[in-house]
Design an enzyme around this catalytic site. Structure first.
Site, PDB file in Angstrom:
ATOM      1  N   ARG A  17      30.317 -15.567  80.562  1.00 51.28           N
ATOM      2  CA  ARG A  17      30.843 -15.640  81.934  1.00 51.28           C
ATOM      3  C   ARG A  17      30.878 -17.084  82.422  1.00 51.28           C
ATOM      4  NH1 ARG A  17      28.382 -11.655  86.187  1.00 51.28           N
ATOM      5  NH2 ARG A  17      29.969 -12.820  87.313  1.00 51.28           N
ATOM      6  N   ASP A  21      21.065 -22.145  90.653  1.00 51.68           N
ATOM      7  CA  ASP A  21      21.719 -21.860  89.369  1.00 51.68           C
ATOM      8  C   ASP A  21      21.145 -22.681  88.225  1.00 51.68           C
ATOM      9  OD1 ASP A  21      25.056 -21.351  90.771  1.00 51.68           O
ATOM     10  OD2 ASP A  21      23.243 -20.122  90.757  1.00 51.68           O
ATOM     11  N   MET A  40      27.362  -8.698 102.167  1.00 52.40           N
ATOM     12  CA  MET A  40      28.492  -9.503 102.655  1.00 52.40           C
ATOM     13  C   MET A  40      28.487  -9.654 104.165  1.00 52.40           C
ATOM     14  SD  MET A  40      31.772  -8.722 100.251  1.00 52.40           S
ATOM     15  CE  MET A  40      32.724  -9.777 101.318  1.00 52.40           C
ATOM     16  N   ASP A  41      27.355  -9.438 104.792  1.00 49.79           N
ATOM     17  CA  ASP A  41      27.308  -9.492 106.263  1.00 49.79           C
ATOM     18  C   ASP A  41      27.749 -10.844 106.808  1.00 49.79           C
ATOM     19  OD1 ASP A  41      25.033 -10.388 104.915  1.00 49.79           O
ATOM     20  OD2 ASP A  41      23.745 -10.119 106.652  1.00 49.79           O
ATOM     21  N   ILE A  52      16.647 -18.620  97.235  1.00 49.30           N
ATOM     22  CA  ILE A  52      18.024 -18.191  97.516  1.00 49.30           C
ATOM     23  C   ILE A  52      18.251 -16.727  97.184  1.00 49.30           C
ATOM     24  CG2 ILE A  52      20.468 -18.643  97.024  1.00 49.30           C
ATOM     25  CD1 ILE A  52      19.136 -20.938  98.506  1.00 49.30           C
ATOM     26  N   ARG A  65      23.015  -8.978  97.198  1.00 48.22           N
ATOM     27  CA  ARG A  65      24.284  -9.680  97.388  1.00 48.22           C
ATOM     28  C   ARG A  65      25.145  -9.046  98.506  1.00 48.22           C
ATOM     29  NH1 ARG A  65      25.211 -12.623  92.527  1.00 48.22           N
ATOM     30  NH2 ARG A  65      26.367 -14.092  93.788  1.00 48.22           N
ATOM     31  N   LYS A  98      33.133 -23.425  87.010  1.00 48.36           N
ATOM     32  CA  LYS A  98      33.425 -21.995  87.185  1.00 48.36           C
ATOM     33  C   LYS A  98      33.450 -21.658  88.672  1.00 48.36           C
ATOM     34  CE  LYS A  98      29.929 -18.881  86.892  1.00 48.36           C
ATOM     35  NZ  LYS A  98      29.784 -18.016  88.072  1.00 48.36           N
ATOM     36  N   ASN A  99      32.433 -22.107  89.412  1.00 47.15           N
ATOM     37  CA  ASN A  99      32.311 -21.678  90.811  1.00 47.15           C
ATOM     38  C   ASN A  99      33.284 -22.382  91.745  1.00 47.15           C
ATOM     39  OD1 ASN A  99      30.439 -19.883  89.975  1.00 47.15           O
ATOM     40  ND2 ASN A  99      28.665 -21.022  90.708  1.00 47.15           N
ATOM     41  N   CYS A 125      23.679  -6.849  92.056  1.00 40.82           N
ATOM     42  CA  CYS A 125      23.754  -7.339  90.676  1.00 40.82           C
ATOM     43  C   CYS A 125      22.316  -7.641  90.271  1.00 40.82           C
ATOM     44  CB  CYS A 125      24.639  -8.580  90.593  1.00 40.82           C
ATOM     45  SG  CYS A 125      23.860 -10.039  91.246  1.00 40.82           S
TER      46      CYS A 125
HETATM   47  C1  EPZ Z   1      27.634 -18.647  94.967  1.00 44.19           C
HETATM   48  O1  EPZ Z   1      27.390 -17.268  95.143  1.00 44.19           O
HETATM   49  C2  EPZ Z   1      27.703 -18.874  93.465  1.00 44.19           C
HETATM   50  N1  EPZ Z   1      28.789 -18.080  92.903  1.00 44.19           N
HETATM   51  C3  EPZ Z   1      26.374 -18.464  92.827  1.00 44.19           C
HETATM   52  O2  EPZ Z   1      26.456 -18.775  91.439  1.00 44.19           O
HETATM   53  C4  EPZ Z   1      25.263 -19.313  93.444  1.00 44.19           C
HETATM   54  O3  EPZ Z   1      24.019 -18.915  92.903  1.00 44.19           O
HETATM   55  C5  EPZ Z   1      25.259 -19.107  94.967  1.00 44.19           C
HETATM   56  O4  EPZ Z   1      26.559 -19.448  95.504  1.00 44.19           O
HETATM   57  C6  EPZ Z   1      24.224 -19.981  95.663  1.00 44.19           C
HETATM   58  O5  EPZ Z   1      24.462 -21.322  95.382  1.00 44.19           O
HETATM   59  C7  EPZ Z   1      30.058 -18.529  93.050  1.00 44.19           C
HETATM   60  O6  EPZ Z   1      30.309 -19.564  93.638  1.00 44.19           O
HETATM   61  C8  EPZ Z   1      31.130 -17.676  92.433  1.00 44.19           C
HETATM   62  P1  EPZ Z   1      25.698 -17.201  98.765  1.00 44.19           P
HETATM   63  P2  EPZ Z   1      27.483 -16.615  96.633  1.00 44.19           P
HETATM   64  O7  EPZ Z   1      26.664 -16.427  99.594  1.00 44.19           O
HETATM   65  O8  EPZ Z   1      28.597 -17.238  97.377  1.00 44.19           O
HETATM   66  C9  EPZ Z   1      22.741 -14.050 100.670  1.00 44.19           C
HETATM   67  C10 EPZ Z   1      26.251 -18.398  89.138  1.00 44.19           C
HETATM   68  O9  EPZ Z   1      25.247 -18.254  88.432  1.00 44.19           O
HETATM   69  N2  EPZ Z   1      23.935 -13.582 101.394  1.00 44.19           N
HETATM   70  O10 EPZ Z   1      25.453 -18.636  99.077  1.00 44.19           O
HETATM   71  O11 EPZ Z   1      27.469 -15.147  96.470  1.00 44.19           O
HETATM   72  C11 EPZ Z   1      22.829 -13.711  99.185  1.00 44.19           C
HETATM   73  O12 EPZ Z   1      22.400 -12.389  98.945  1.00 44.19           O
HETATM   74  C12 EPZ Z   1      26.333 -17.698  90.490  1.00 44.19           C
HETATM   75  O13 EPZ Z   1      27.231 -19.123  88.848  1.00 44.19           O
HETATM   76  C13 EPZ Z   1      23.773 -12.665 102.439  1.00 44.19           C
HETATM   77  O14 EPZ Z   1      22.667 -12.242 102.748  1.00 44.19           O
HETATM   78  O15 EPZ Z   1      26.099 -17.106  97.240  1.00 44.19           O
HETATM   79  C14 EPZ Z   1      21.927 -14.733  98.562  1.00 44.19           C
HETATM   80  O16 EPZ Z   1      20.591 -14.291  98.658  1.00 44.19           O
HETATM   81  C15 EPZ Z   1      25.158 -16.787  90.739  1.00 44.19           C
HETATM   82  N3  EPZ Z   1      24.882 -12.207 103.096  1.00 44.19           N
HETATM   83  C16 EPZ Z   1      22.129 -15.976  99.457  1.00 44.19           C
HETATM   84  O17 EPZ Z   1      22.678 -15.480 100.682  1.00 44.19           O
HETATM   85  C17 EPZ Z   1      26.143 -12.653 102.782  1.00 44.19           C
HETATM   86  O18 EPZ Z   1      27.113 -12.221 103.437  1.00 44.19           O
HETATM   87  C18 EPZ Z   1      23.091 -16.995  98.864  1.00 44.19           C
HETATM   88  O19 EPZ Z   1      24.321 -16.369  98.731  1.00 44.19           O
HETATM   89  C19 EPZ Z   1      26.281 -13.581 101.729  1.00 44.19           C
HETATM   90  C20 EPZ Z   1      25.169 -14.035 101.057  1.00 44.19           C
END
Ligand code: EPZ
Length: 421
Positions: free
Chosen positions: A400, A308, A125-126, A330, A123, A22-23, A118
């Site tokens: 999902r 995950d 986007m910085d 995480i 979550r 999926k990811n 969520c």
């Molecule tokens: C991906 O999410 C996956 N989703 C998530 O899987 C997975 O848990 C996550 O990576 C970590 O491995 C997809 O690939 C679609 P991150 P992503 O950016 O990219 C913080 C599932 O169950 N962060 O690595 O959103 C964030 O809040 C899902 O399949 C910032 O602070 O993860 C989190 O605490 C859930 N600022 C941490 O980093 C940002 O701009 C990891 O987020 C971006 C992220």
């Protein structure tokens, strides 16, 4: 809303096929925006998140056809008609933000709703914004939307991320493929889904090196051409179903399973007393003794233990011999499965990002509620091994990320049925 009724039914045996990731697919699909030629994905998983991404791409003017019962996605972004990703789609699925980088690179502008929080965390986007700004993008937050533009096109740069964010790495790599000059992304995420995305981009003509390491180098090109790409195996679905014989007993072969995708997870299974053997079809898993042993788990970016799989591992450790400590590093709120497992007789204490689990002989079935994707499947796992019936409600979370979960588990002898709600 549908529910799933699970009844503990002793050891389970047989084969479970593992689908495409999926990811990976959710990052590969936006890559179509980078080219005016067709991009076809094979081994795509049949999931509601994929349908959501399909709707998003279609709202931008891309053509997305789902073929062969959803296993093939034929896409074309020859004529894009919009550069706005609306809140009503983005709020349902954070991965919608992965259209930001490709749209900026192809169109020089993008308007993407902030995903909003969520269940598992804020979550933000910085990290995405900082990375794309390093390429010269001007990004402004206005009325809940990111307004991004790169009027003169993106320019390659050296950028070090403060945290190895998966999504920010994917947005940055996709954007940099069409930037002028060279980009070096440091502290890049190393997840297998990023490696798979780079393989696809390279097939489209991108010049990228270093995927799977912390430093990825991208040489911008003028345009990308079409390609056909097979989606990599889903390591999270794989790890989830490996826990079925671990928690129930028996022996299950995971078809398509690959050890290289789940190194840290397999190490923990070995420490807990689970045998994993490679076969010519995938991975065969069985429990060494009648009861697994407690182990401590800390979630980390790849190649560490995947966040995950934390909820699923907690379900296993609820019945382990001894006390396990799970640290979720995480996400800030990813223990919502704990109170539901407690309803089944688990003994779990949560303090901030740490959960302490004191194993019990056997859980007892109970009505429980799914709160997020991975929590929902951890409750199914617990129900498979529990005494009596477990009714898991709100299983739309499950749809999902897990295709045909009832069929896959019935095939190894589980007593499980979906109840229309
Ligand atoms: C991906 O999410 C996956 N989703 C998530 O899987 C997975 O848990 C996550 O990576 C970590 O491995 C997809 O690939 C679609 P991150 P992503 O950016 O990219 C913080 C599932 O169950 N962060 O690595 O959103 C964030 O809040 C899902 O399949 C910032 O602070 O993860 C989190 O605490 C859930 N600022 C941490 O980093 C940002 O701009 C990891 O987020 C971006 C992220």
């Amino acid at each position: 809303m549908d529910s799933i009724l699970v009844t503990g039914n002793g050891p389970l045996n047989g084969q479970i096929p593992i689908a495409g990731a999926k990811n990976a697919c959710l990052a590969l699909m936006p890559a179509t925006l980078l080219s005016d030629e067709p991009l076809t994905l094979t081994n795509a998983p049949r999931l509601s998140d994929i349908k959501t991404m399909t709707l998003l791409l279609q709202s931008l003017g891309a053509e997305v056809s789902s073929l062969q019962d959803g296993k093939v996605l034929a896409m074309s972004s020859h004529d894009l008609t919009s550069h706005t990703a609306d809140y009503d789609i983005v709020r349902k699925m954070r991965a919608s933000n992965l259209v930001l980088g490709p749209m900026l690179a192809r169109l020089g502008q993008a308007v993407v709703s902030l995903p909003g929080g969520c269940a598992i965390g804020a979550r933000p986007m910085d990290l995405h914004i900082e990375a794309l700004a390093a390429l010269g993008a001007e990004i402004e937050l206005r009325d809940g939307y990111l307004h991004a533009k790169a009027p003169g096109g993106l320019k390659g740069a050296v950028h070090e991320m403060r945290f190895a964010s998966v999504g920010a790495t994917e947005n940055m790599v996709m954007a940099a493929t069409l930037a002028k000059g060279t980009t070096v992304l440091k502290n890049a995420a190393r997840e297998p889904e990023i490696v798979d995305l780079v393989h696809c981009l390279r097939a489209m003509g991108a010049q990228i090196a270093g995927e799977g390491t912390s430093t990825i180098e991208i040489q911008g090109v003028d345009r990308l051409h079409g390609a056909t790409h097979q989606v990599v195996t889903d390591r999270i679905e794989l790890g989830t179903y490996m826990l079925v014989p671990a928690i129930c007993g028996g022996e299950v072969e995971l078809l398509g399973g690959r050890l290289d995708l789940i190194g840290a997870f397999v190490e923990k299974l070995d420490a807990a007393g689970i045998d994993v053997a490679e076969t010519d079809k995938g991975l065969k898993v069985s429990r060494r003794n009648g009861r697994v042993s407690a182990v401590d788990v800390t979630t980390e970016p790849f190649p560490g233990f995947p966040t995950d799989l934390q909820a699923q591992m907690m379900a296993l450790l609820c019945t382990a011999e001894g006390t396990s400590v799970l640290e979720e590093k995480i996400f800030e709120n990813r223990f919502m499965h704990a109170p539901e497992l407690t309803r089944m007789g688990a003994r779990i204490e949560v303090h901030g990002g740490t959960a302490t689990v004191r194993g019990v002989e056997r859980l007892k079935g109970a009505p429980v509620m799914a709160t997020d994707l991975r929590a929902s499947v951890s409750l199914i796992l617990a129900g498979l091994a529990a005494e009596g019936e477990t009714l898991v409600s709100r299983v739309y979370h499950l749809d999902r990320g897990y295709e045909h979960v009832v069929q896959k588990l019935e095939a190894v002898g589980a007593k499980i049925e979906r109840i229309k709600g």
